[in-house]
Motif scaffolding. Structure first.
Motif, mmCIF file in Angstrom:
data_model
loop_
_atom_site.group_PDB
_atom_site.id
_atom_site.type_symbol
_atom_site.label_atom_id
_atom_site.label_comp_id
_atom_site.label_asym_id
_atom_site.label_seq_id
_atom_site.Cartn_x
_atom_site.Cartn_y
_atom_site.Cartn_z
ATOM 1 N N ALA A 6 38.184 -34.752 9.821
ATOM 2 C CA ALA A 6 37.844 -36.004 10.693
ATOM 3 C C ALA A 6 39.138 -36.367 11.501
ATOM 4 N N TYR A 7 39.016 -36.894 12.463
ATOM 5 C CA TYR A 7 40.316 -37.181 13.421
ATOM 6 C C TYR A 7 39.644 -38.082 14.466
ATOM 7 N N ARG A 8 40.337 -39.096 14.756
ATOM 8 C CA ARG A 8 40.253 -40.219 15.760
ATOM 9 C C ARG A 8 38.586 -40.396 16.108
ATOM 10 N N GLY A 9 37.798 -40.652 14.908
ATOM 11 C CA GLY A 9 36.465 -40.898 15.021
ATOM 12 C C GLY A 9 35.706 -39.797 15.190
ATOM 13 N N TYR A 10 36.205 -38.365 15.220
ATOM 14 C CA TYR A 10 35.404 -37.343 15.489
ATOM 15 C C TYR A 10 35.526 -36.434 14.115
ATOM 16 N N THR A 11 34.231 -35.603 13.746
ATOM 17 C CA THR A 11 33.984 -35.104 12.446
ATOM 18 C C THR A 11 33.754 -33.619 13.012
ATOM 19 N N ALA A 12 34.526 -32.849 12.247
ATOM 20 C CA ALA A 12 34.155 -31.217 12.535
ATOM 21 C C ALA A 12 33.608 -30.523 11.190
ATOM 22 N N ARG A 13 32.789 -29.511 11.385
ATOM 23 C CA ARG A 13 32.203 -28.699 10.670
ATOM 24 C C ARG A 13 33.124 -27.367 10.501
ATOM 25 N N ILE A 14 33.838 -27.071 9.365
ATOM 26 C CA ILE A 14 34.619 -25.977 9.114
ATOM 27 C C ILE A 14 33.894 -24.987 8.307
ATOM 28 N N ASP A 15 33.918 -23.692 8.959
ATOM 29 C CA ASP A 15 33.340 -22.336 8.425
ATOM 30 C C ASP A 15 34.503 -21.297 8.270
ATOM 31 N N TYR A 16 34.337 -20.485 7.551
ATOM 32 C CA TYR A 16 35.310 -19.194 7.390
ATOM 33 C C TYR A 16 34.671 -18.138 8.121
ATOM 34 N N GLU A 17 35.290 -17.399 9.073
ATOM 35 C CA GLU A 17 34.801 -16.166 9.670
ATOM 36 C C GLU A 17 35.293 -14.887 8.987
ATOM 37 N N SER A 18 34.855 -14.307 7.968
ATOM 38 C CA SER A 18 35.373 -13.365 7.202
ATOM 39 C C SER A 18 35.840 -12.052 8.029
ATOM 40 N N GLY A 19 35.091 -11.758 9.093
ATOM 41 C CA GLY A 19 35.481 -10.549 9.954
ATOM 42 C C GLY A 19 36.807 -10.586 10.416
ATOM 43 N N ASP A 20 36.928 -11.917 10.919
ATOM 44 C CA ASP A 20 38.205 -12.316 11.721
ATOM 45 C C ASP A 20 39.168 -12.808 10.823
#
Length: 111
Positions: A6-20
């Motif tokens: 979360a930052y400045r009122g925005y939330t992000a979903r985090i994923d891990y891209e194993s290929g990259d």
């Protein structure tokens, strides 16, 4: 919420891209897709903050109001018997339906 930032009122979903072998983040609740990435958590955090700051700066430059992930308004369609039960519960608690629902949902997400 797991795997979020979360930052400045925005939330992000985090994923891990194993290929990259990178972390990829996507802002939640936005019509415009805002995506960022990083090879480490520190890099990801920096790119996330940059993406949000850049988005807000671009909105200001273009004279547009930035999109927010939530307006604070929620329209629900409920069965009539559920609505009636909520009205009774709210009145019994000495609250408006809006306040009772808001308090109940806030309690549910803080568990």
């Amino acid at each position: 919420m797991a795997n979020t930032m979360a930052y400045r009122g925005y939330t992000a979903r985090i994923d891990y891209e194993s290929g990259d072998e990178i972390f990829v983040g996507r802002l939640l609740g936005m019509n415009e897709p805002i995506v960022f990435h990083g090879a480490s958590v520190e890099e990801l955090r920096g790119d996330f903050e940059f993406a949000v700051d850049h988005y807000l700066a671009e909105c200001e430059k273009m004279g547009q109001k930035p999109e927010k992930p939530a307006s604070g308004k929620l329209l629900l369609r409920l069965p009539a018997d559920t609505h009636a039960a909520i009205v009774i519960k709210a009145a019994g608690a000495g609250k408006s339906v809006n306040q009772w629902v808001s308090d109940t949902l806030a309690a549910a997400i803080s568990e």
